[in-house]
Design a protein around this motif. Structure first.
Motif, PDB file in Angstrom:
ATOM      1  N   GLN A  31      39.885  49.899  22.699  1.00  0.00           N
ATOM      2  CA  GLN A  31      39.626  48.726  23.592  1.00  0.00           C
ATOM      3  C   GLN A  31      41.183  47.795  23.491  1.00  0.00           C
ATOM      4  O   GLN A  31      41.181  47.504  22.511  1.00  0.00           O
ATOM      5  CB  GLN A  31      38.254  47.874  23.492  1.00  0.00           C
ATOM      6  CG  GLN A  31      38.400  46.255  24.618  1.00  0.00           C
ATOM      7  CD  GLN A  31      36.868  45.184  23.955  1.00  0.00           C
ATOM      8  OE1 GLN A  31      35.803  45.747  24.515  1.00  0.00           O
ATOM      9  NE2 GLN A  31      37.129  44.396  23.478  1.00  0.00           N
ATOM     10  N   GLN A  33      42.805  44.086  23.896  1.00  0.00           N
ATOM     11  CA  GLN A  33      42.629  42.675  24.139  1.00  0.00           C
ATOM     12  C   GLN A  33      41.539  42.368  24.166  1.00  0.00           C
ATOM     13  O   GLN A  33      40.446  43.863  23.935  1.00  0.00           O
ATOM     14  CB  GLN A  33      42.883  42.386  25.907  1.00  0.00           C
ATOM     15  CG  GLN A  33      43.065  40.760  25.476  1.00  0.00           C
ATOM     16  CD  GLN A  33      44.329  40.256  23.933  1.00  0.00           C
ATOM     17  OE1 GLN A  33      44.349  40.490  23.034  1.00  0.00           O
ATOM     18  NE2 GLN A  33      45.390  40.157  25.316  1.00  0.00           N
ATOM     19  N   ALA A  35      38.028  40.564  24.013  1.00  0.00           N
ATOM     20  CA  ALA A  35      36.970  40.069  26.099  1.00  0.00           C
ATOM     21  C   ALA A  35      36.913  38.927  25.823  1.00  0.00           C
ATOM     22  O   ALA A  35      37.444  38.276  26.973  1.00  0.00           O
ATOM     23  CB  ALA A  35      35.782  40.902  25.271  1.00  0.00           C
ATOM     24  N   LEU A  38      40.037  37.482  28.250  1.00  0.00           N
ATOM     25  CA  LEU A  38      39.972  37.741  29.257  1.00  0.00           C
ATOM     26  C   LEU A  38      39.189  36.773  29.672  1.00  0.00           C
ATOM     27  O   LEU A  38      38.855  36.331  31.250  1.00  0.00           O
ATOM     28  CB  LEU A  38      39.865  39.436  29.706  1.00  0.00           C
ATOM     29  CG  LEU A  38      39.080  39.711  31.002  1.00  0.00           C
ATOM     30  CD1 LEU A  38      40.721  39.851  32.317  1.00  0.00           C
ATOM     31  CD2 LEU A  38      38.393  40.762  31.201  1.00  0.00           C
ATOM     32  N   ALA A  52      47.278  51.867  28.154  1.00  0.00           N
ATOM     33  CA  ALA A  52      46.269  52.229  27.600  1.00  0.00           C
ATOM     34  C   ALA A  52      45.694  52.870  27.210  1.00  0.00           C
ATOM     35  O   ALA A  52      44.345  53.619  27.332  1.00  0.00           O
ATOM     36  CB  ALA A  52      45.713  50.945  29.034  1.00  0.00           C
ATOM     37  N   GLY A  61      38.447  48.343  34.109  1.00  0.00           N
ATOM     38  CA  GLY A  61      39.348  47.150  33.366  1.00  0.00           C
ATOM     39  C   GLY A  61      39.738  46.368  33.886  1.00  0.00           C
ATOM     40  O   GLY A  61      38.558  46.502  35.591  1.00  0.00           O
ATOM     41  N   THR A  62      40.662  45.818  34.003  1.00  0.00           N
ATOM     42  CA  THR A  62      41.191  45.204  35.723  1.00  0.00           C
ATOM     43  C   THR A  62      42.489  45.206  35.315  1.00  0.00           C
ATOM     44  O   THR A  62      43.297  45.950  34.571  1.00  0.00           O
ATOM     45  CB  THR A  62      40.755  43.762  34.786  1.00  0.00           C
ATOM     46  OG1 THR A  62      41.486  43.144  36.826  1.00  0.00           O
ATOM     47  CG2 THR A  62      41.385  43.304  34.454  1.00  0.00           C
ATOM     48  N   GLU A  69      39.462  45.602  40.697  1.00  0.00           N
ATOM     49  CA  GLU A  69      38.589  46.278  39.345  1.00  0.00           C
ATOM     50  C   GLU A  69      39.071  48.474  39.406  1.00  0.00           C
ATOM     51  O   GLU A  69      39.104  48.429  40.101  1.00  0.00           O
ATOM     52  CB  GLU A  69      36.883  46.830  40.127  1.00  0.00           C
ATOM     53  CG  GLU A  69      36.029  45.179  40.249  1.00  0.00           C
ATOM     54  CD  GLU A  69      36.243  44.497  39.022  1.00  0.00           C
ATOM     55  OE1 GLU A  69      36.145  45.556  37.997  1.00  0.00           O
ATOM     56  OE2 GLU A  69      35.879  43.246  39.593  1.00  0.00           O
ATOM     57  N   THR A  95      48.390  46.315  32.967  1.00  0.00           N
ATOM     58  CA  THR A  95      46.408  45.573  32.548  1.00  0.00           C
ATOM     59  C   THR A  95      46.173  44.150  31.728  1.00  0.00           C
ATOM     60  O   THR A  95      47.066  44.455  30.356  1.00  0.00           O
ATOM     61  CB  THR A  95      45.922  46.600  32.236  1.00  0.00           C
ATOM     62  OG1 THR A  95      44.444  46.314  32.055  1.00  0.00           O
ATOM     63  CG2 THR A  95      46.189  47.274  31.630  1.00  0.00           C
ATOM     64  N   PHE A  97      43.164  44.260  30.159  1.00  0.00           N
ATOM     65  CA  PHE A  97      41.973  44.191  29.595  1.00  0.00           C
ATOM     66  C   PHE A  97      41.398  45.329  29.800  1.00  0.00           C
ATOM     67  O   PHE A  97      41.787  45.795  31.378  1.00  0.00           O
ATOM     68  CB  PHE A  97      40.927  42.881  29.900  1.00  0.00           C
ATOM     69  CG  PHE A  97      39.662  43.283  28.964  1.00  0.00           C
ATOM     70  CD1 PHE A  97      39.747  42.696  27.633  1.00  0.00           C
ATOM     71  CD2 PHE A  97      38.837  44.099  29.490  1.00  0.00           C
ATOM     72  CE1 PHE A  97      38.156  43.655  26.895  1.00  0.00           C
ATOM     73  CE2 PHE A  97      37.690  44.643  29.229  1.00  0.00           C
ATOM     74  CZ  PHE A  97      37.138  43.524  27.581  1.00  0.00           C
ATOM     75  N   ALA A  98      41.896  46.486  29.366  1.00  0.00           N
ATOM     76  CA  ALA A  98      40.862  48.001  29.615  1.00  0.00           C
ATOM     77  C   ALA A  98      39.956  48.971  28.539  1.00  0.00           C
ATOM     78  O   ALA A  98      40.871  48.144  27.488  1.00  0.00           O
ATOM     79  CB  ALA A  98      41.988  49.216  30.215  1.00  0.00           C
ATOM     80  N   ILE A  99      39.415  48.890  28.341  1.00  0.00           N
ATOM     81  CA  ILE A  99      38.112  50.323  27.582  1.00  0.00           C
ATOM     82  C   ILE A  99      38.094  51.670  28.206  1.00  0.00           C
ATOM     83  O   ILE A  99      37.947  52.089  29.393  1.00  0.00           O
ATOM     84  CB  ILE A  99      36.772  49.610  27.626  1.00  0.00           C
ATOM     85  CG1 ILE A  99      37.120  48.229  27.559  1.00  0.00           C
ATOM     86  CG2 ILE A  99      35.902  50.046  26.295  1.00  0.00           C
ATOM     87  CD1 ILE A  99      35.475  47.657  27.527  1.00  0.00           C
TER      88      ILE A  99
END
Length: 329
Positions: A31, A33, A35, A38, A52, A61-62, A69, A95, A97-99
């Motif tokens: 992951q 960042q 949560a 965000l 990422a 993520g975004t 999305e 990005t 945030f991404a998982i």
């Protein structure tokens, strides 16, 4: 952007009681960042998609400025914008945030006539471990899906909830043929991850998709991978790197992240330093609100005072410089 490799290792969160030898890099969910960053309005990109996606080929993520999305399917990062249009992103797209994970050797089931609530129950049954993280892929035909995206944002950013309340766009597909990918996270420390099942979708023609709200499976293949290791990649701007923290202090942060709440004696013993030096480091971190004292021991059950890391600091002792940085998250 650069990652502090030692800090990344320190921020690895494992379920209590799990043998660390059972967690390989291939098993880990990665992951980018925390949560809460965000959710609090941290929408500026902090890494490229190439960076990422180094941790896997399956995820969500975004992208920069919350511009749609992100859906990662078979290593390809697709963005679904607020018009509902899917577009393949370039590796240099940024990005916030991404998982991602690698969905190797998953448990599979064929599902028919199943809604989202039933899907959640099935995933829980397949995982059979409340503390694990599930990587989920659901591919096939759906009688109906409800998905969404959001409009891109401009600074000064609002919170994620405020954005969704005003700039979210939803649309329905009847029927829908495609794939949903995502994760089921357990309850972790507040602000670390978003608990529950979270799915982003993409149609077979790669023209549309979005964040899933509702679905009804007509006939689909469910694949579930189980991991007990989530690695938090914290960029330079994040909580742990807000200051040019001295290396000795950083070592104390890492110890508390890895081992959880510790007494003064435990910190000194673990770092092989004197108790007076350990106290000096505790005071340095405490004055900046980076750690919290548990005066009654763990759970208030008595014993020596212990200290733990604060994942998000808004304490009264925060200096103006740190407060200004925190307010940008």
């Amino acid at each position: 952007m650069t990652f502090d490799a030692a800090l990344v290792a320190a921020a690895t969160i494992r379920r209590a009681g799990l043998d660390p030898r059972a967690c390989s890099a291939d098993d880990a969910v990665h992951q980018l960042q925390l949560a809460h960053v965000l959710l609090d309005g941290g929408f500026d990109g902090v890494a490229t998609l190439a960076e990422a996606l180094a941790g896997g080929d399956h995820g969500l993520g975004t992208v920069d400025r919350l511009d749609g999305e992100l859906v990662v399917v078979d290593g390809e990062p697709w963005r679904v914008d607020w018009h509902g249009t899917a577009e393949l992103m370039t590796p240099d797209t940024r990005t916030p945030f991404a998982i991602v994970s690698t969905l190797d050797s998953p448990i599979t089931r064929r599902l028919q006539d199943v809604d989202l609530d039933q899907l959640k129950i099935i995933v829980e049954e397949l995982v059979d471990d409340a503390g694990a993280i599930a990587s989920v892929r659901l591919e096939g035909s759906f009688s109906r899906v409800l998905v969404r995206s959001v409009k891109p944002q401009d600074p000064p950013y609002r919170t994620y909830a405020e954005v969704c309340a005003s700039d979210e766009v939803r649309w329905e597909h009847i029927p829908f043929y495609g794939v949903f990918v995502g994760f089921r996270f357990p309850e972790l420390e507040p602000g670390v991850a978003i608990a529950g099942l979270h799915l982003h979708g993409l149609d077979n023609l790669r023209t549309t998709g979005g964040h899933n709200y509702e679905l009804h499976v007509r006939d689909a293949k469910l694949s579930v991978g189980v991991s007990r290791d989530v690695v938090m990649h914290l960029p330079d701007k994040s909580m742990m790197d807000l200051l040019e923290t001295p290396p000795m202090i950083r070592a104390t942060q890492r110890a508390l992240l890895r081992r959880g709440p510790m007494t003064l004696q435990e910190i000194a013993g673990h770092l092989e330093i004197s108790e007076s030096e350990a106290l000096s480091r505790i005071n340095w971190l405490g004055d900046r609100g980076f750690i919290q004292e548990l005066a009654g021991g763990i759970g208030g059950l008595g014993g020596e005072p212990r200290w733990r890391i604060n994942l998000h600091t808004q304490g009264a002792k925060t200096t103006p410089k740190i407060a200004a940085l925190l307010n940008t998250l």
